[in-house]
Write a protein that holds these residues in place. Structure first.
Motif, PDB file in Angstrom:
ATOM      1  N   ALA A 204       0.831  -1.210   0.000  1.00 32.73           N
ATOM      2  CA  ALA A 204       0.000   0.000   0.000  1.00 32.73           C
ATOM      3  C   ALA A 204       0.862   1.255   0.000  1.00 32.73           C
ATOM      4  CB  ALA A 204      -0.924   0.005   1.209  1.00 32.73           C
ATOM      5  N   ASP A 205       0.298   2.302  -0.537  1.00 34.69           N
ATOM      6  CA  ASP A 205       0.934   3.619  -0.462  1.00 34.69           C
ATOM      7  C   ASP A 205       0.373   4.441   0.694  1.00 34.69           C
ATOM      8  OD1 ASP A 205       2.587   3.798  -3.122  1.00 34.69           O
ATOM      9  OD2 ASP A 205       0.652   2.918  -3.660  1.00 34.69           O
ATOM     10  N   TYR A 206      -0.877   4.151   1.076  1.00 35.58           N
ATOM     11  CA  TYR A 206      -1.534   4.843   2.182  1.00 35.58           C
ATOM     12  C   TYR A 206      -2.352   3.843   2.984  1.00 35.58           C
ATOM     13  CZ  TYR A 206      -0.385   8.918  -0.663  1.00 35.58           C
ATOM     14  OH  TYR A 206       0.286   9.854  -1.401  1.00 35.58           O
ATOM     15  N   LEU A 207      -2.436   4.110   4.283  1.00 37.27           N
ATOM     16  CA  LEU A 207      -3.162   3.241   5.200  1.00 37.27           C
ATOM     17  C   LEU A 207      -3.946   4.127   6.151  1.00 37.27           C
ATOM     18  CD1 LEU A 207      -3.117   0.092   5.794  1.00 37.27           C
ATOM     19  CD2 LEU A 207      -1.453   0.633   7.583  1.00 37.27           C
ATOM     20  N   ALA A 208      -5.218   3.783   6.384  1.00 33.69           N
ATOM     21  CA  ALA A 208      -6.054   4.550   7.317  1.00 33.69           C
ATOM     22  C   ALA A 208      -6.750   3.588   8.275  1.00 33.69           C
ATOM     23  CB  ALA A 208      -7.100   5.371   6.562  1.00 33.69           C
ATOM     24  N   PHE A 209      -6.807   3.977   9.563  1.00 35.43           N
ATOM     25  CA  PHE A 209      -7.566   3.183  10.521  1.00 35.43           C
ATOM     26  C   PHE A 209      -7.989   4.052  11.691  1.00 35.43           C
ATOM     27  CE2 PHE A 209      -3.032   2.322  11.207  1.00 35.43           C
ATOM     28  CZ  PHE A 209      -2.854   2.575  12.564  1.00 35.43           C
ATOM     29  N   SER A 210      -8.861   3.487  12.545  1.00 33.19           N
ATOM     30  CA  SER A 210      -9.506   4.238  13.622  1.00 33.19           C
ATOM     31  C   SER A 210      -9.134   3.690  14.986  1.00 33.19           C
ATOM     32  CB  SER A 210     -11.032   4.165  13.491  1.00 33.19           C
ATOM     33  OG  SER A 210     -11.503   4.809  12.340  1.00 33.19           O
ATOM     34  N   GLY A 211      -8.976   4.584  15.951  1.00 36.21           N
ATOM     35  CA  GLY A 211      -8.746   4.157  17.322  1.00 36.21           C
ATOM     36  C   GLY A 211      -9.934   3.426  17.913  1.00 36.21           C
ATOM     37  N   HIS A 212     -11.141   3.857  17.591  1.00 33.42           N
ATOM     38  CA  HIS A 212     -12.300   3.253  18.244  1.00 33.42           C
ATOM     39  C   HIS A 212     -12.555   1.829  17.766  1.00 33.42           C
ATOM     40  CE1 HIS A 212     -15.624   3.457  15.163  1.00 33.42           C
ATOM     41  NE2 HIS A 212     -14.730   4.235  14.586  1.00 33.42           N
ATOM     42  N   LYS A 213     -11.977   1.427  16.655  1.00 34.95           N
ATOM     43  CA  LYS A 213     -12.007   0.018  16.248  1.00 34.95           C
ATOM     44  C   LYS A 213     -10.850  -0.755  16.877  1.00 34.95           C
ATOM     45  CE  LYS A 213     -15.040   0.988  12.821  1.00 34.95           C
ATOM     46  NZ  LYS A 213     -16.471   0.701  12.887  1.00 34.95           N
ATOM     47  N   LEU A 214      -9.813  -0.040  17.312  1.00 39.03           N
ATOM     48  CA  LEU A 214      -8.562  -0.640  17.761  1.00 39.03           C
ATOM     49  C   LEU A 214      -8.411  -0.487  19.276  1.00 39.03           C
ATOM     50  CD1 LEU A 214      -6.140  -2.063  16.332  1.00 39.03           C
ATOM     51  CD2 LEU A 214      -4.954   0.126  16.418  1.00 39.03           C
ATOM     52  N   TYR A 215      -9.523  -0.589  20.001  1.00 30.81           N
ATOM     53  CA  TYR A 215      -9.510  -0.641  21.470  1.00 30.81           C
ATOM     54  C   TYR A 215      -9.029   0.661  22.106  1.00 30.81           C
ATOM     55  CZ  TYR A 215      -9.824  -5.479  20.007  1.00 30.81           C
ATOM     56  OH  TYR A 215     -10.202  -6.631  19.380  1.00 30.81           O
ATOM     57  N   ALA A 216      -9.114   1.766  21.374  1.00 28.21           N
ATOM     58  CA  ALA A 216      -8.699   3.072  21.895  1.00 28.21           C
ATOM     59  C   ALA A 216      -9.773   4.098  21.562  1.00 28.21           C
ATOM     60  CB  ALA A 216      -7.355   3.480  21.312  1.00 28.21           C
ATOM     61  N   PRO A 217     -10.939   4.018  22.210  1.00 25.39           N
ATOM     62  CA  PRO A 217     -12.088   4.849  21.813  1.00 25.39           C
ATOM     63  C   PRO A 217     -12.027   6.275  22.369  1.00 25.39           C
ATOM     64  CG  PRO A 217     -12.699   3.443  23.646  1.00 25.39           C
ATOM     65  CD  PRO A 217     -11.282   3.079  23.307  1.00 25.39           C
ATOM     66  N   PHE A 218     -11.003   7.022  21.949  1.00 27.26           N
ATOM     67  CA  PHE A 218     -10.831   8.388  22.427  1.00 27.26           C
ATOM     68  C   PHE A 218     -10.810   9.395  21.282  1.00 27.26           C
ATOM     69  CE2 PHE A 218      -9.402   5.764  25.893  1.00 27.26           C
ATOM     70  CZ  PHE A 218      -9.884   6.419  27.023  1.00 27.26           C
ATOM     71  N   GLY A 219     -11.429   9.037  20.156  1.00 23.63           N
ATOM     72  CA  GLY A 219     -11.667  10.011  19.101  1.00 23.63           C
ATOM     73  C   GLY A 219     -10.507  10.297  18.178  1.00 23.63           C
ATOM     74  N   ALA A 220      -9.583   9.351  18.021  1.00 22.65           N
ATOM     75  CA  ALA A 220      -8.454   9.570  17.116  1.00 22.65           C
ATOM     76  C   ALA A 220      -8.426   8.481  16.043  1.00 22.65           C
ATOM     77  CB  ALA A 220      -7.127   9.571  17.874  1.00 22.65           C
ATOM     78  N   GLY A 221      -7.995   8.877  14.868  1.00 22.45           N
ATOM     79  CA  GLY A 221      -7.706   7.950  13.782  1.00 22.45           C
ATOM     80  C   GLY A 221      -6.387   8.367  13.179  1.00 22.45           C
ATOM     81  N   VAL A 222      -6.006   7.734  12.066  1.00 20.65           N
ATOM     82  CA  VAL A 222      -4.698   8.045  11.512  1.00 20.65           C
ATOM     83  C   VAL A 222      -4.682   7.776  10.008  1.00 20.65           C
ATOM     84  CG1 VAL A 222      -3.723   5.737  11.892  1.00 20.65           C
ATOM     85  CG2 VAL A 222      -2.204   7.715  11.897  1.00 20.65           C
ATOM     86  N   LEU A 223      -3.916   8.591   9.317  1.00 24.45           N
ATOM     87  CA  LEU A 223      -3.571   8.373   7.913  1.00 24.45           C
ATOM     88  C   LEU A 223      -2.057   8.283   7.831  1.00 24.45           C
ATOM     89  CD1 LEU A 223      -4.286   8.334   4.839  1.00 24.45           C
ATOM     90  CD2 LEU A 223      -3.984  10.825   4.877  1.00 24.45           C
ATOM     91  N   VAL A 224      -1.568   7.191   7.262  1.00 26.84           N
ATOM     92  CA  VAL A 224      -0.126   6.974   7.120  1.00 26.84           C
ATOM     93  C   VAL A 224       0.179   6.750   5.652  1.00 26.84           C
ATOM     94  CG1 VAL A 224       1.858   5.625   7.886  1.00 26.84           C
ATOM     95  CG2 VAL A 224      -0.143   5.817   9.369  1.00 26.84           C
ATOM     96  N   GLY A 225       1.212   7.444   5.139  1.00 25.05           N
ATOM     97  CA  GLY A 225       1.564   7.186   3.755  1.00 25.05           C
ATOM     98  C   GLY A 225       2.457   8.238   3.143  1.00 25.05           C
ATOM     99  N   ARG A 226       2.607   8.149   1.840  1.00 29.88           N
ATOM    100  CA  ARG A 226       3.540   8.975   1.088  1.00 29.88           C
ATOM    101  C   ARG A 226       3.232  10.461   1.255  1.00 29.88           C
ATOM    102  NH1 ARG A 226       4.190   5.934  -4.696  1.00 29.88           N
ATOM    103  NH2 ARG A 226       5.431   7.812  -5.069  1.00 29.88           N
ATOM    104  N   SER A 227       4.283  11.242   1.289  1.00 31.46           N
ATOM    105  CA  SER A 227       4.138  12.641   1.680  1.00 31.46           C
ATOM    106  C   SER A 227       3.915  13.604   0.518  1.00 31.46           C
ATOM    107  CB  SER A 227       5.378  13.090   2.451  1.00 31.46           C
ATOM    108  OG  SER A 227       6.541  12.992   1.628  1.00 31.46           O
ATOM    109  N   ASP A 228       4.289  13.224  -0.725  1.00 31.70           N
ATOM    110  CA  ASP A 228       4.330  14.226  -1.790  1.00 31.70           C
ATOM    111  C   ASP A 228       2.955  14.831  -2.070  1.00 31.70           C
ATOM    112  OD1 ASP A 228       3.532  11.755  -2.750  1.00 31.70           O
ATOM    113  OD2 ASP A 228       4.625  11.898  -4.643  1.00 31.70           O
ATOM    114  N   TRP A 229       1.926  14.008  -2.220  1.00 30.85           N
ATOM    115  CA  TRP A 229       0.592  14.544  -2.467  1.00 30.85           C
ATOM    116  C   TRP A 229       0.082  15.347  -1.275  1.00 30.85           C
ATOM    117  CZ3 TRP A 229      -2.431   9.814  -4.913  1.00 30.85           C
ATOM    118  CH2 TRP A 229      -1.926   9.586  -6.197  1.00 30.85           C
ATOM    119  N   LEU A 230       0.410  14.887  -0.079  1.00 29.00           N
ATOM    120  CA  LEU A 230      -0.066  15.573   1.123  1.00 29.00           C
ATOM    121  C   LEU A 230       0.596  16.942   1.270  1.00 29.00           C
ATOM    122  CD1 LEU A 230      -0.019  12.456   3.447  1.00 29.00           C
ATOM    123  CD2 LEU A 230      -2.058  13.641   2.616  1.00 29.00           C
TER     124      LEU A 230
END
Length: 408
Positions: A204-230
């Motif tokens: 993958a070039d980018y990965l997204a997931f949520s804390g509330h699905k990952l046993y951390a229900p405090f309102g955070a998620g994340v986008l990880v990946g290549r920086s050029d477009w961002l």
């Protein structure tokens, strides 16, 4: 308690009979319960909590370190590569919307119509492919679509379906996409809680997931990946933090580079710390043992459901395809919402009914059922989902209770 123990796993609920039973939470796919690691991280940070970045006091300095350490931990969990960015968001939906706004103009987004709405609705210039009957058909459909696309494109795909739990052939799809110079985005909201996730291993070039699905229900998620477009895109949120300099006249400004560019405003430090704490605990956990336990529960559930003929498990790829701890059932002649309500009220079991923010996929799955005996296509499915802290007792209770409700 250990880091991956579940907070509230001894929650009790009272039944109409007056009996008090342990609540059986089988709705992890919607929101997983909180792990001890997440709760402990928040408790430890609260006495020193302050606004991150630029502050000179001990609260700000401590909080800034905690926030950036959380970013590093999440980067390791996701297999981030040199130059990749880790941007904290509210959840997977937020992360995918952010990335959708960062796509270069004119980019075609290729996706399958079985996606969760979070990965179906945000994309510009979408090219929707029909949900395939096999993994091989998915790969073939992608290759055929790419051969016809004129101009830049991306593929966005779910790692594991929130309706069926089926794990998608992300690596194989990525290999085809990259052969055409197309980047790959993975919605890992349902995959990350059940499997190790790595940008490199997934292709993958980018990965997204949520804390509330990952046993951390405090309102955070994340986008990880290549920086050029961002780095090239306009900030997702305009405001403090995203701006590097603001002049006296309208339009006299420069934007920050790196994650700050898209993290305007005061970030959710506690959510980031909680998410990172669970990621850190999973990084050192025996993931093979956790996987074996979950698969044992899955096999036990599916075996038990064979004795409940009124309930039919649905799938795209067939019963033998690998899946995570999610099972959805068509209930011919029954209203899944009413069945779910009775399971909760009469048996102390929490499940979910409906179309699970995946309307096209649920309609497709229901249309494959025998139309003569399954005339409730508009009512959706019943879903049971589980993970850390789930037990064989909960699985057995669900099967027994479901059979009883359907008999009545």
């Amino acid at each position: 308690m250990s880091a991956l123990d579940i907070i509230g796993d001894d929650l009790k609920t009272e039944l109409p009979s007056g009996e008090t039973v342990r609540f059986a939470h089988l709705d992890y796919a919607a929101s997983a319960p909180c792990a001890e690691a997440a709760a402990q991280a928040v408790a430890e940070l609260l006495p020193r909590y302050g606004s991150v970045h630029r502050g000179t006091g001990v609260r700000s300095q401590t909080s800034t370190v905690a926030y950036e350490v959380a970013r590093d931990v999440v980067a390791e969990f996701a297999g981030a590569r040199p130059g990749d960015q880790v941007i904290f968001t509210r959840n997977t939906t937020d992360a995918l919307n952010l990335l959708a706004r960062a796509l270069p103009p004119g980019t075609t987004t290729i996706l399958f119509d079985g996606e969760h709405h979070a990965n179906l609705l945000p994309w510009p210039n979408p090219l929707r492919l029909a949900a395939p009957p096999t993994p091989e058909a998915a790969v073939a459909a992608l290759e055929a679509a790419l051969a016809e696309v004129d101009g830049p494109a991306v593929l966005t795909v779910t790692g594991a379906r929130n309706v069926t739990g089926e794990v998608w052939p992300v690596r194989e799809l990525a290999e085809v996409a990259h052969a055409y110079g197309v980047r790959v985005i993975v919605d890992a909201a349902q995959l990350a809680p059940h499997h190790p996730v790595s940008l490199g291993e997934l292709g993958a070039d980018y990965l997204a997931f949520s804390g509330h699905k990952l046993y951390a229900p405090f309102g955070a998620g994340v986008l990880v990946g290549r920086s050029d477009w961002l780095d090239a895109a306009a900030p997702y949120l305009l405001g403090g933090g995203a701006s590097a300099t603001v002049g006296d006249r309208t339009g006299e400004l420069t934007w920050a580079d790196g994650p700050a560019r898209h993290e305007g405003g005061t970030p959710n430090l506690l959510g980031a710390a909680a998410l990172a704490a669970v990621c850190a605990a999973l990084l050192i956990a025996d993931r093979d043992a956790l996987h074996r336990h979950e698969q044992e529960l899955l096999a036990r559930l599916r075996e038990g459901l064979r004795d409940v003929p009124q309930a039919r498990e649905v799938s795209l790829f067939g019963p033998d395809h690998p899946r995570v701890g999610i099972v959805s059932l068509a209930l011919p002649g029954h209203d899944p919402a009413e069945v779910a309500r009775r399971l909760g009220r009469e048996h102390g079991i929490g499940v979910r009914a409906g179309q699970f923010c995946a309307h096209p996929l649920v309609r497709r799955l229901l249309s494959t059922e025998n139309s003569e005996s399954c005339g409730t296509a508009g009512t959706g499915l019943l879903r049971a989902s589980f993970g850390l802290g789930s037990t064989t007792e909960e699985i057995d209770r669900f099967v027994t209770a479901l059979a009883a409700v359907l008999r009545n």
